[in-house]
Design an enzyme around this catalytic site. Sequence first.
Site, PDB file in Angstrom:
ATOM      1  N   GLY B 117       0.801  -1.226   0.000  1.00  7.47           N
ATOM      2  CA  GLY B 117       0.000   0.000   0.000  1.00  7.47           C
ATOM      3  C   GLY B 117       0.824   1.262   0.000  1.00  7.47           C
ATOM      4  O   GLY B 117       0.385   2.314   0.442  1.00  7.47           O
ATOM      5  N   LEU B 120       4.333   1.012  -4.336  1.00  7.46           N
ATOM      6  CA  LEU B 120       5.498   0.340  -4.913  1.00  7.46           C
ATOM      7  C   LEU B 120       5.104  -0.882  -5.753  1.00  7.46           C
ATOM      8  O   LEU B 120       5.955  -1.677  -6.129  1.00  7.46           O
ATOM      9  CB  LEU B 120       6.475  -0.060  -3.804  1.00  7.46           C
ATOM     10  CG  LEU B 120       7.040   1.106  -2.978  1.00  7.46           C
ATOM     11  CD1 LEU B 120       7.971   0.592  -1.889  1.00  7.46           C
ATOM     12  CD2 LEU B 120       7.779   2.110  -3.865  1.00  7.46           C
ATOM     13  N   GLY B 121       3.827  -0.989  -6.044  1.00  3.90           N
ATOM     14  CA  GLY B 121       3.396  -2.053  -6.953  1.00  3.90           C
ATOM     15  C   GLY B 121       3.476  -3.439  -6.353  1.00  3.90           C
ATOM     16  O   GLY B 121       3.728  -4.416  -7.069  1.00  3.90           O
ATOM     17  N   SER B 123       1.113  -5.464  -5.200  1.00  2.00           N
ATOM     18  CA  SER B 123       0.127  -6.433  -5.697  1.00  2.00           C
ATOM     19  C   SER B 123       0.466  -6.875  -7.123  1.00  2.00           C
ATOM     20  O   SER B 123       0.304  -8.049  -7.473  1.00  2.00           O
ATOM     21  CB  SER B 123      -1.285  -5.841  -5.642  1.00  2.00           C
ATOM     22  OG  SER B 123      -1.419  -4.755  -6.530  1.00  2.00           O
ATOM     23  N   ASP B 166       2.462  -0.776 -13.237  1.00  2.00           N
ATOM     24  CA  ASP B 166       2.973  -1.678 -12.199  1.00  2.00           C
ATOM     25  C   ASP B 166       3.265  -3.070 -12.750  1.00  2.00           C
ATOM     26  O   ASP B 166       4.370  -3.601 -12.582  1.00  2.00           O
ATOM     27  CB  ASP B 166       1.967  -1.792 -11.039  1.00  2.00           C
ATOM     28  CG  ASP B 166       1.869  -0.507 -10.232  1.00  2.00           C
ATOM     29  OD1 ASP B 166       2.387   0.528 -10.696  1.00  2.00           O
ATOM     30  OD2 ASP B 166       1.260  -0.536  -9.145  1.00  2.00           O
TER      31      ASP B 166
END
Lengths: 336, 336
Positions: B117, B120-121, B123, B166
């Site tokens: 969250g 920083l990508g 997920s 991302d």
Amino acid sequence: MTKVVQASAPAKVILFGEHAVVYGYPAIAVALNLRAKVSASLIEQNTSSNDSYLYLIAKDYNIERKIGVSNQEEFQRLTNTEKKVIEPFLALIKVFQQKFETLFSVKIEVTSSIPKGAGLGSSAAVSVATSTALSELLGIDLSLAEISALAYEAEKVLHGTPSGIDNTTATYGAGLIYEKGSFTPIELPEIPLIIGNTGVERQTRKLVGYVRYLHDKYPEIVSPILEQMGKITREAISILKNNDNLDLQRLGELMNINHGLLSAVGVSSLELDVLVNEARKHGALGAKLTGAGGGGCMIALIDDNSKETVKRALTEKKAETIATHIATKGALLYDS
Amino acid sequence: MTKVVQASAPAKVILFGEHAVVYGYPAIAVALNLRAKVSASLIEQNTSSNDSYLYLIAKDYNIERKIGVSNQEEFQRLTNTEKKVIEPFLALIKVFQQKFETLFSVKIEVTSSIPKGAGLGSSAAVSVATSTALSELLGIDLSLAEISALAYEAEKVLHGTPSGIDNTTATYGAGLIYEKGSFTPIELPEIPLIIGNTGVERQTRKLVGYVRYLHDKYPEIVSPILEQMGKITREAISILKNNDNLDLQRLGELMNINHGLLSAVGVSSLELDVLVNEARKHGALGAKLTGAGGGGCMIALIDDNSKETVKRALTEKKAETIATHIATKGALLYDS
């Protein structure tokens, strides 16, 4: 009875246009309701000498001293602080004596609510107040332009070749547009401002140099940034001229944008950024650093609702914090 | 023996171009040497049902759970955190099953060194690593573009219509130029960076809206600021492409200018400004906020001399601080 003349002159702050002004864009300075006050009275000439005397009382510096106006030996024996405080008074007296061909000794008592060395034009306010007092004391009728020019002579002693913004704003009060070497006073209402002094020394020469370095290294990027600062200043001037329907929200947003652009050209600092952010978080309509940056002061535009919260927030960050407003009057003479 | 496949994919960070990208200017994202790692193995189908299962072990979230891939009832009974963690895996498995017309049950163990969250990508890295592992496990030969596209399906479940930056960066690694909806990967060396996480939630929607508000209210001032961000990104790309003679000082100075411009359009914050200033004061070559702003992370460009001092300074300001470098590799498969 000895005639005592009292005069005062206000501090100044750059509202918009610092640094961009070096590249030919306009800047706007405003007078603040913080004043340097001077009481002056003529004292008897020492008949055994051709020299005249200054008897200076500057309580802010713990100075009470009588000194020959042209006595170099005596001057050299002063401490550095004494020299710095006394020198512009001596310069001013000499200019008066030469210009108006009169020899006089004078007692001057000076007090000031303007923070020193913070970029608020403290020395210029003192010089303008002193010029005003001396002209009255000597019965010389001077225009505001002449008062300002005389004060500039004292400013040169302290600052080399200053822009003249400080003494001109202290003389005329309200607002002053500076562009390409010429000054245009504008009337302004008493807009409330909060000044936060980081207590960190400004780095004028270094930062003017750093902006030049960035400008020369990245001309395609930095020139337009300075140009946007110029647009912001012009936009702010047009808001300020619309006195009857002053759009303070717009003025505040322009301050915020301007602070970011100043940060982009490398003249903000940790302490300035902290105060600027705190002011905004606590309800300021806008906030920016003012002047050369790297230290010195920031200003926040406030309203009645945010005055106390902003003041408290900045004080909690250990800033010397002053709630004030734009001074509509410049140099003033008081009846005594 | 059960075949176990291991795969990983990196985090991403926006180096230049956030917000300006919304106005058609390029952005550049880079992969970071922080990775999400996935171990996957096929598990036996429950013969009494047509449904397939996911058996997920996500230690970072204290989750160990077996769930029917299409079992809505079972899914609804999960906690919100479980839903958020499990949903993209289910989405990915369904896409694989539909696209390749195969029913399979799978055990997936996921671990990650990417802060969650924080922009920083995290997920996307998980989804890319999972897609990579599943394709190997199922013996399906996929191009990087196909891996990225499959991961994007899982990203849509979490983020609506994400930009695709991302998952593309996590797939290809190194650098990715994004401009007007198309991606161009570029090779990059392992440039050292420090990430400082303010711990304050990003405010993507609010801040994209605020930039729009400023842009529409002050078009003459804000459009050129966004344009300068575009110039900075292009200049940075040309520096990065000159791999043999990388001018890190120039790159750092551009980061500093860019941070100021982002601050000018209102997307910085107290916490970000503090970390950015601290990094610079302690020897970083440059520092800026990254991503939407208002919170989230900042990045500092460092060298061997400043790595420890910058890391310590940011940690002292209570930021989650990670010393890392650009990851030259994107999605990776490991021998097990």
